[in-house]
Design a protein around this motif. Sequence first.
Motif, PDB file in Angstrom:
ATOM      1  N   LEU A   1      12.394   4.562   2.459  1.00  0.00           N
ATOM      2  CA  LEU A   1      11.523   5.739   2.376  1.00  0.00           C
ATOM      3  C   LEU A   1      11.807   6.503   1.092  1.00  0.00           C
ATOM      4  N   THR A   2      10.772   7.052   0.500  1.00  0.00           N
ATOM      5  CA  THR A   2      10.947   8.006  -0.591  1.00  0.00           C
ATOM      6  C   THR A   2      10.922   9.404   0.021  1.00  0.00           C
ATOM      7  N   ASP A   3      11.209  10.395  -0.780  1.00  0.00           N
ATOM      8  CA  ASP A   3      11.119  11.775  -0.292  1.00  0.00           C
ATOM      9  C   ASP A   3       9.701  12.086   0.180  1.00  0.00           C
TER      10      ASP A   3
ATOM     11  N   SER B   1       0.828  -1.210   0.000  1.00  0.00           N
ATOM     12  CA  SER B   1       0.000   0.000   0.000  1.00  0.00           C
ATOM     13  C   SER B   1       0.862   1.259   0.000  1.00  0.00           C
ATOM     14  N   LEU B   2       1.884   1.269   0.834  1.00  0.00           N
ATOM     15  CA  LEU B   2       2.783   2.430   0.895  1.00  0.00           C
ATOM     16  C   LEU B   2       3.527   2.621  -0.427  1.00  0.00           C
ATOM     17  N   GLU B   3       3.905   1.525  -1.051  1.00  0.00           N
ATOM     18  CA  GLU B   3       4.616   1.622  -2.331  1.00  0.00           C
ATOM     19  C   GLU B   3       3.694   2.147  -3.430  1.00  0.00           C
ATOM     20  N   GLU B   4       2.468   1.638  -3.469  1.00  0.00           N
ATOM     21  CA  GLU B   4       1.501   2.100  -4.473  1.00  0.00           C
ATOM     22  C   GLU B   4       1.223   3.591  -4.364  1.00  0.00           C
ATOM     23  N   SER B   5       1.292   4.117  -3.141  1.00  0.00           N
ATOM     24  CA  SER B   5       1.032   5.541  -2.899  1.00  0.00           C
ATOM     25  C   SER B   5       2.289   6.403  -2.983  1.00  0.00           C
ATOM     26  N   GLY B   6       3.441   5.781  -3.207  1.00  0.00           N
ATOM     27  CA  GLY B   6       4.671   6.532  -3.392  1.00  0.00           C
ATOM     28  C   GLY B   6       5.422   6.899  -2.124  1.00  0.00           C
ATOM     29  N   PHE B   7       5.077   6.298  -0.985  1.00  0.00           N
ATOM     30  CA  PHE B   7       5.734   6.620   0.285  1.00  0.00           C
ATOM     31  C   PHE B   7       7.012   5.818   0.513  1.00  0.00           C
ATOM     32  N   VAL B   8       7.098   4.640  -0.100  1.00  0.00           N
ATOM     33  CA  VAL B   8       8.290   3.801   0.012  1.00  0.00           C
ATOM     34  C   VAL B   8       8.612   3.236  -1.363  1.00  0.00           C
ATOM     35  N   GLU B   9       9.829   2.727  -1.478  1.00  0.00           N
ATOM     36  CA  GLU B   9      10.217   2.020  -2.696  1.00  0.00           C
ATOM     37  C   GLU B   9      10.957   0.753  -2.298  1.00  0.00           C
TER      38      GLU B   9
END
Length: 149
Positions: free
Chosen positions: A101-103, A78-86
Amino acid sequence: MPSTEKVARTDAGLASELRLSVMRLRRRLAGERSPDNRLSIGTMAVLGCLNRHGESTIGELARFERVQPPSMTRTVNSLEESGFVERRPHETDGRQVVVALTDQGRDTLRADRARRDAWLARRLTHLTTEERATLRAAAPILQRLAEED
């Protein structure tokens, strides 16, 4: 009904008072989250874990957050789909990936913490110098209680 001071004189009474106080404070802090932040407290905890520990595998995150790996996999998806993690390939184990973590994730975490820290800092100004000193001394003890098994 016995007074708080009297109940807290026993270890069981202290445990009860601490549990109640910490849970109430947690609810208050959760209520101070930005209405724009739609991530759950548990999901935010995963961002915080990555911020503290750096890149981690799903298994490491699950251990840190005391959940089962399949549950952590769903959270990370879920976090990856929303761009919060990679996700990235693990450097030495081709069967695993690491999560970072992403920016966007870092910015969301910082904004959420800043808002809640500001609320708590305002509340602390209403305490006496002695009360703040007591909390300063208690903070590492509470942290240790939270981390021990």
